[in-house]
Design a protein around this motif. Structure first.
Motif, PDB file in Angstrom:
ATOM      1  N   ARG A 195       0.825  -1.217   0.000  1.00 15.48           N
ATOM      2  CA  ARG A 195       0.000   0.000   0.000  1.00 15.48           C
ATOM      3  C   ARG A 195       0.858   1.265   0.000  1.00 15.48           C
ATOM      4  N   ASN A 199       0.059   4.121  -3.705  1.00 17.09           N
ATOM      5  CA  ASN A 199      -0.993   4.940  -3.100  1.00 17.09           C
ATOM      6  C   ASN A 199      -2.035   5.412  -4.106  1.00 17.09           C
ATOM      7  N   ASP A 200      -1.818   5.118  -5.398  1.00 14.61           N
ATOM      8  CA  ASP A 200      -2.824   5.452  -6.408  1.00 14.61           C
ATOM      9  C   ASP A 200      -3.794   4.287  -6.621  1.00 14.61           C
ATOM     10  N   HIS A 201      -3.709   3.251  -5.794  1.00 13.33           N
ATOM     11  CA  HIS A 201      -4.618   2.114  -5.848  1.00 13.33           C
ATOM     12  C   HIS A 201      -5.507   2.100  -4.600  1.00 13.33           C
ATOM     13  N   SER A 202      -6.705   1.609  -4.767  1.00 12.25           N
ATOM     14  CA  SER A 202      -7.575   1.352  -3.618  1.00 12.25           C
ATOM     15  C   SER A 202      -7.603  -0.153  -3.374  1.00 12.25           C
ATOM     16  N   ARG A 204      -9.055  -3.641  -1.362  1.00  9.26           N
ATOM     17  CA  ARG A 204     -10.141  -4.256  -0.598  1.00  9.26           C
ATOM     18  C   ARG A 204      -9.832  -5.734  -0.403  1.00  9.26           C
ATOM     19  N   THR A 217      -7.261  -1.732  -7.120  1.00  8.57           N
ATOM     20  CA  THR A 217      -7.877  -1.066  -8.277  1.00  8.57           C
ATOM     21  C   THR A 217      -7.286   0.323  -8.450  1.00  8.57           C
ATOM     22  N   SER A 219      -7.071   4.199  -9.276  1.00  7.89           N
ATOM     23  CA  SER A 219      -8.019   5.303  -9.138  1.00  7.89           C
ATOM     24  C   SER A 219      -8.360   5.887 -10.506  1.00  7.89           C
TER      25      SER A 219
END
Length: 623
Positions: A195, A199-202, A204, A217, A219
């Motif tokens: 992470r 930091n441009d990914h989300s 879950r 995913t 952004s």
């Protein structure tokens, strides 16, 4: 005072006049509508057999053929009627298949003796005679997928370095990175580790009975940035490729979110242009997979077809050392030992570092050069209504073009061998030198363009030039009599010189360029008006005819030079900062100013000196 030129000046004027006539002459020969056939790749051979097949098929359809020309790399089929071009191209493509490219063309009809001395017609812009128009669509989805593949490899590297065990880290069809782990604890450790770098990914997490996953995913802002970069990079690459083709005044511009327009005015080899512009060629350097490597860590690829490797395959590691994006320069040549074609490659500093790091620890292993090309093939199929339609299928070719043992640590310079022909080596070097495409592109539309402003506007432009020149000639003849006739001859000579210069340097004539020629007509006689008016003033003040002629040319010269220099400066500025139509106007205006200075001053004075210079007792002149 002397109104006589030395012999060399008369010979110079005569030489320029003859040269202008000869090199302006090709413009009276109208081109033939034609279809040009070439191989879809550099190693596809075209020859007499394909030409005979095409001739027989087109003749059976009632398409009139003027003749068929076969060269080493292409076939040119000249047609009798322009309306048969589209039909002929479609049928040729259907008969020969996707290994060949059939493209519309306008074949020059300039006689061989003119072509042998470099004579060629003036290039006309899209708004006059048309050219080739390509509408290309950039596969931005593929650009995002490529970025995510790189991101997934980096995630694997981070997890291996931190000794976090995982089952799989891959990219799904929706460009979402997913990771599979044995326990939720390992999964959470992995998310915490990656992470920070992404930091441009989300992220879950999803838990099931037998496995624990995370999904990363991109952004929306990151996706937009990648797509915008891919489009802009493809724009730059296309411009470089068009420059390699040597097309004059091309248009390469963005249209909408994912499309690019390419217009090539006056282009002759449309098949070559389509093949070079449309190819999405890139390289990947990978190590050969070792026998004990896991299946998931390697891929199998065929070799480029060669006699000694036909049907052979090799397994390469999935991990990519570097791609063609890091190629700073590429040139084709020959291996001095084997005399086989090769491509000499120079990497950028980052690429050289990556190559050195990968090869220094793998000396003795083999490294493969994987050639990747996004291609399309068009087939003629019958739809539900019973009509024949073109159906385009897109696919990706991946072939190994070289698999060689690493003898030592490589740096920024090395070579690629294993190519089939010098033509293939030259084409690969061109594509790499022009830059790699950031995303695949496909032809959405291809057509030849007629006058963009309409046939009526073009006719009016030519008519305005004809009437403008006719009125100027009539005015000069009536108002200045014999001297007016001399000015008219110089004006006609100026038109020949202007057209010849534009033909020689390959300048493109556009509709605004015709406006520049019309303005040149007025400016050319403007210099003579100043000279003749000065001669009249000298005669009224009591000067002899010989003295008046001498004074008229000598004293008016400074004023003419000043006026033309300032206008030329404006034309140069217009060309420097203008685009499209403004440049077309500036080109003809600049050339017209320089040619009119020669014809209006040196040309007319040579004629005046021939007529009046040897008359010692000249009493009267008609002016």
């Amino acid at each position: 005072m002397s109104n006589r030129y030395p012999l060399w000046k008369y010979l110079l004027v005569a030489f320029v006049a003859v040269l202008a006539y000869v090199y302006a002459l090709p413009n009276i020969y109208a081109p033939d509508p034609a279809v040009q056939i070439s191989g879809a790749a550099a190693n596809v051979v075209v020859g007499r057999q394909q030409a005979q097949t095409v001739e027989e098929h087109l003749t059976s359809l009632g398409v009139g053929i003027v003749n068929t020309e076969v060269t080493e790399s292409a076939i040119l089929v000249r047609l009798e009627e322009e309306e048969h071009q589209m039909l002929a191209r479609r049928e040729i493509q259907r008969v020969l298949g996707s290994d060949y490219v059939a493209a519309l063309n306008m074949a020059p009809t300039t006689p061989q003796w003119l072509r042998s001395i470099g004579g060629s017609p003036m290039a006309l812009g899209l708004d006059l005679s048309g050219g080739v128009h390509f509408l290309m669509e950039v596969d931005t989805h593929s650009a995002v997928a490529t970025r995510q593949e790189i991101n997934s490899d980096e995630m694997k590297s981070i997890l291996r370095n931190q000794r976090i065990r995982y089952h799989e880290v891959e990219v799904d069809e929706d460009n979402v990175i997913y990771g599979r782990f044995r326990t939720a604890e390992l999964r959470d450790q992995a998310v915490a580790a990656v992470r920070r770098e992404f930091n441009d990914h989300s992220f879950r997490s999803v838990d099931t009975d037998d496995e624990h996953r995370f999904y990363a995913t991109l952004s929306e802002s990151a996706i937009s940035e990648i797509e915008s970069y891919a489009l802009n990079q493809n724009l730059v690459t296309l411009r470089n490729r068009v420059n390699e083709l040597g097309v004059s005044e091309p248009i390469v511009q963005r249209q909408g979110a994912d499309r690019i327009i390419v217009q090539l005015p006056g282009v002759q080899d449309t098949a070559e242009a389509k093949r070079i512009i449309g190819r999405t060629a890139n390289l990947e350097f990978r190590l050969e997979a070792q026998p004990d490597t896991m299946v998931s860590m390697k891929e199998e690829f065929p070799f480029r077809s060669q006699e000694d490797r036909r049907g052979a395959t090799a397994e390469l590691e999935r991990q990519i050392i570097l791609t063609g994006d890091h190629v700073a320069n590429a040139s084709s040549g020959f291996d001095h030992e084997t005399n086989q074609p090769q491509v000499n490659i120079t990497l950028d500093s980052l690429g050289g570092t990556m190559m050195h790091r990968a090869t220094r620890s793998n000396i003795g292993r083999r490294m493969g050069v994987l050639f990747i090309e996004h291609r399309s093939r068009t087939e003629i199929q019958t739809d539900e209504a019973g009509e024949q339609v073109e159906v385009t299928e897109y696919y990706v070719d991946r072939e190994i073009i070289s698999l060689a043992t690493i003898q030592g640590a490589l740096g920024v310079q090395f070579r690629i061998t294993g190519l089939e022909s010098p033509a293939e080596a030259s084409e690969l070097a061109l594509l790499l030198r022009a830059g790699a495409l950031a995303a695949p592109m496909y032809f959405v539309e291809e057509r030849t363009i007629g006058p963009s402003l309409g046939a009526e506007n073009i006719s009016q432009g030519i008519t305005s030039l004809t009437w403008g020149m006719a009125l100027v000639l009539l005015f000069m003849l009536l108002y200045y009599k014999t001297f007016g006739l001399i000015a008219n001859l110089a004006l006609i000579m100026n038109m020949f010189v202007l057209v010849a210069v534009m033909s020689i340097i390959g300048a493109t004539l556009t509709l605004p360029g015709i406006a520049g020629i019309v303005l040149t007509v007025g400016m050319a006689v403007d210099a003579n008006v100043l000279i003749f008016s000065r001669i009249r003033e000298e005669l009224r003040s009591g000067s002899s005819p010989q003295s008046a002629i001498y004074s008229g040319y000598e004293r008016a010269f400074v004023s003419i030079l000043d006026a033309n220099i300032t206008t030329l400066l404006v034309a140069v500025i217009l060309y420097a900062i203008g685009t499209g139509p403004v440049k077309g106007f500036a080109v003809t205006l600049s050339i017209g100013i320089m040619t009119s200075m020669f014809t209006a001053i040196i040309g007319t004075r040579a004629l005046v000196n021939l007529i009046y210079g040897r008359r010692r007792n000249l009493q009267k002149i008609w002016i």
